[in-house]
Design an enzyme around this catalytic site. Structure first.
Site, PDB file in Angstrom:
ATOM      1  N   MET A  90      31.982  40.050  36.185  1.00  0.00           N
ATOM      2  CA  MET A  90      31.089  40.918  35.421  1.00  0.00           C
ATOM      3  C   MET A  90      29.923  40.148  34.796  1.00  0.00           C
ATOM      4  O   MET A  90      29.665  40.241  33.604  1.00  0.00           O
ATOM      5  CB  MET A  90      31.887  41.661  34.329  1.00  0.00           C
ATOM      6  CG  MET A  90      33.017  42.504  34.885  1.00  0.00           C
ATOM      7  SD  MET A  90      32.449  43.676  36.138  1.00  0.00           S
ATOM      8  CE  MET A  90      31.705  44.891  35.074  1.00  0.00           C
ATOM      9  N   HIS A 109      30.867  46.066  46.011  1.00  0.00           N
ATOM     10  CA  HIS A 109      30.374  47.068  45.058  1.00  0.00           C
ATOM     11  C   HIS A 109      30.929  48.441  45.451  1.00  0.00           C
ATOM     12  O   HIS A 109      30.923  48.790  46.635  1.00  0.00           O
ATOM     13  CB  HIS A 109      28.844  47.072  45.067  1.00  0.00           C
ATOM     14  CG  HIS A 109      28.269  48.022  44.072  1.00  0.00           C
ATOM     15  ND1 HIS A 109      28.197  47.728  42.726  1.00  0.00           N
ATOM     16  CD2 HIS A 109      27.768  49.280  44.213  1.00  0.00           C
ATOM     17  CE1 HIS A 109      27.674  48.760  42.086  1.00  0.00           C
ATOM     18  NE2 HIS A 109      27.402  49.708  42.964  1.00  0.00           N
TER      19      HIS A 109
HETATM   20  C1  GRF Z   1      35.833  46.742  42.051  1.00  0.00           C
HETATM   21  O1  GRF Z   1      35.682  48.130  42.021  1.00  0.00           O
HETATM   22  C2  GRF Z   1      34.606  46.094  42.625  1.00  0.00           C
HETATM   23  O2  GRF Z   1      33.983  46.860  43.590  1.00  0.00           O
HETATM   24  C3  GRF Z   1      33.710  45.956  41.415  1.00  0.00           C
HETATM   25  O3  GRF Z   1      34.580  45.631  40.359  1.00  0.00           O
HETATM   26  C4  GRF Z   1      35.878  46.150  40.639  1.00  0.00           C
HETATM   27  C5  GRF Z   1      36.815  44.965  40.557  1.00  0.00           C
HETATM   28  O4  GRF Z   1      38.159  45.366  40.624  1.00  0.00           O
HETATM   29  N1  GRF Z   1      32.691  44.961  41.640  1.00  0.00           N
HETATM   30  P1  GRF Z   1      39.298  44.259  40.787  1.00  0.00           P
HETATM   31  O5  GRF Z   1      39.146  43.296  39.607  1.00  0.00           O
HETATM   32  O6  GRF Z   1      39.086  43.580  42.092  1.00  0.00           O
HETATM   33  O7  GRF Z   1      40.575  45.027  40.714  1.00  0.00           O
END
Ligand code: GRF
Length: 204
Positions: A90, A109
């Protein structure tokens, strides 16, 4: 080919990548290290449970995005990382990371880019009334969610969908799509032409 997976939270895509690697489905790619900017990311436990090396580099310890990315680059170089996969990381990444790993930083994404970039992509799709959305794996550039697209998969939106039900269906697709994309990229036989990722070898 050593791969680093960068996370901030849950780590379900990381889990899917680790599982694919165990099955031999990542081609020459091997997950060498998982890096989190948060010490409390659940994904760290996912990695540790599988014996994958983990590293926490807290963003609060660095005065700027560039300084943070420089620390990341140093840690990745030490492990001879050749491909970087953002998986729920993030943070915006700067040119420092992109330039250190040219055409070798991927992100997943939860929409069909260029539709619905940024946070809350599933909610954006629902609020817009889109009939289809999906998931995208793309190369990362300093511009948010805008780099060349490696692969995408469509997920229909139903009349009864909520953010939760739609997110769950997209996530199941992500778990298949990301390992597939990592394998494609790691195996080579492609190049970037403008915005497009094009094959340079014909598959058998
Ligand atoms: C996923 O939906 C991805 O597409 C986005 O963040 C989320 C991450 O989920 N970038 P996780 O941590 O892999 O469960």
């Amino acid at each position: 080919m050593n791969v680093a997976v960068l996370i901030s939270g849950r780590g379900s895509n990381l889990g899917a990548l680790i599982a694919a690697g165990r099955r031999g489905d990542l081609g020459p790619a091997r997950i060498a290290v998982v890096v989190s900017n948060r010490a409390d990311a659940d994904g760290l436990r996912v990695a540790q449970a599988d014996g994958v090396d983990t590293l926490v580099i807290p963003h609060g310890d660095y005065p700027s995005r560039e300084a943070y990315d420089a620390a990341l680059v140093e840690a990745l170089r030490k492990r001879d990382v050749r491909l970087v996969c953002l998986a729920g990381f993030m943070r915006l990444v700067s040119a420092v990371l992109c330039d250190a790993f040219p055409n070798a930083v991927l992100n997943i994404h939860p929409s069909l880019l260029p539709a619905f970039p940024g946070a809350g992509a599933q909610r954006q799709a629902l609020e817009h009334g889109a009939r289809v959305t999906g998931a995208t794996v793309h190369f990362v550039t300093p511009e948010l969610d805008a780099g060349p697209i490696v692969c995408q998969e469509v997920v229909p939106v139903t009349d009864t969908d909520t953010v939760e039900t739609l997110s769950a269906r997209i996530l199941a697709v992500e778990h298949r799509l990301y390992p597939h994309a990592v394998r494609l990229v790691a195996e080579g036989g492609w190049r970037i032409a403008g915005r497009r990722v094009v094959r340079t070898t014909i598959a058998d």
